[in-house]
Scaffold this active site. Structure first.
Site, PDB file in Angstrom:
ATOM      1  CB  CYS A 181      -0.979  -0.027   1.168  1.00 16.81           C
ATOM      2  SG  CYS A 181      -0.217   0.022   2.798  1.00 16.81           S
ATOM      3  CG  ASP A 218      -5.444   5.653   2.439  1.00 16.79           C
ATOM      4  OD1 ASP A 218      -5.472   5.340   3.650  1.00 16.79           O
ATOM      5  OD2 ASP A 218      -4.512   6.252   1.900  1.00 16.79           O
ATOM      6  NE  ARG A 252      -4.620   1.476   1.792  1.00 13.36           N
ATOM      7  CZ  ARG A 252      -4.435   2.181   0.699  1.00 13.36           C
ATOM      8  NH1 ARG A 252      -5.333   2.112  -0.274  1.00 13.36           N
ATOM      9  NH2 ARG A 252      -3.375   2.942   0.565  1.00 13.36           N
TER      10      ARG A 252
HETATM   11  P1  4NP Z   1      -1.866   2.834   4.049  1.00 12.62           P
HETATM   12  O1  4NP Z   1      -2.532   4.180   4.601  1.00 12.62           O
HETATM   13  O2  4NP Z   1      -1.319   3.158   2.674  1.00 12.62           O
HETATM   14  O3  4NP Z   1      -2.994   1.880   4.010  1.00 12.62           O
HETATM   15  O4  4NP Z   1      -0.776   2.454   5.026  1.00 12.62           O
HETATM   16  C1  4NP Z   1      -1.841   5.407   4.651  1.00 12.62           C
HETATM   17  C2  4NP Z   1      -1.043   5.697   5.722  1.00 12.62           C
HETATM   18  C3  4NP Z   1      -0.378   6.908   5.778  1.00 12.62           C
HETATM   19  C4  4NP Z   1      -0.510   7.808   4.741  1.00 12.62           C
HETATM   20  C5  4NP Z   1      -1.314   7.509   3.660  1.00 12.62           C
HETATM   21  C6  4NP Z   1      -1.969   6.302   3.603  1.00 12.62           C
HETATM   22  N1  4NP Z   1       0.163   9.062   4.807  1.00 12.62           N
HETATM   23  O5  4NP Z   1      -0.056   9.898   3.906  1.00 12.62           O
HETATM   24  O6  4NP Z   1       0.973   9.282   5.712  1.00 12.62           O
END
Ligand code: 4NP
Length: 151
Positions: free
Chosen positions: A8, A124, A14
């Protein structure tokens, strides 16, 4: 024995969940396939998963608290057989690092394990409310159940 990588953006919501759920299913069945996860960004390297994701997983009996975020690297194409991404942005960020068609063929959207060829995203949950984490859990759980049945 397949080696599977979940990817991800941050590797704190995720894909750590997908890693934890698939590992649990593999263990339950006495299988020994390898599962890991990574993020396309460097934002959260070394950090544990988001506390809200840890708690949602724990509610369902899956402990992801010891996992730590790492960034996707091109060598992952050499080690892993299947690379599952959560959304089309992850897909672009991974496939632009492909060196050849063999690399490209390893990459697929996770939810294509539920609805083939639809390229649907695991939304997300980072910016949303608590209910987003439950939605993510149920989507990822269904996809991983289908994947484990193919192993
Ligand atoms: P992930 O969610 O891709 O599912 O781990 C996110 C976690 C952090 C960020 C974006 C998506 N961020 O912009 O820091």
């Amino acid at each position: 024995m397949a080696k599977i990588l979940m990817v991800c953006l941050g590797n704190i919501c995720r894909s750590p969940l997908a890693e934890g759920i698939l590992k649990a299913k593999i263990n339950e069945r006495g299988l020994s396939h390898i599962v890991d996860s990574a993020g396309t960004s460097s934002y959260h390297i070394g950090e544990p998963p988001d506390e809200r994701m840890i708690q949602t997983a724990l509610k369902h009996g899956v402990d992801i608290s010891i996992q730590r975020s790492r960034q996707f690297r091109v060598e992952d194409f050499d080690y892993f057989d299947n690379i599952y991404v959560m959304d089309s942005s992850n897909y672009k960020n991974v496939t632009r690092q492909c060196r050849n068609n063999r690399d490209r063929e390893k990459v697929d959207h996770l939810l294509n394990a539920i609805n083939p060829d639809m390229n649907q995203p695991v939304p997300d949950p980072w910016y949303g409310g608590e209910e987003g984490f439950e939605t993510v859990y149920s989507l990822v759980e269904e996809a991983c159940e289908n994947i484990v049945q193919t192993l």
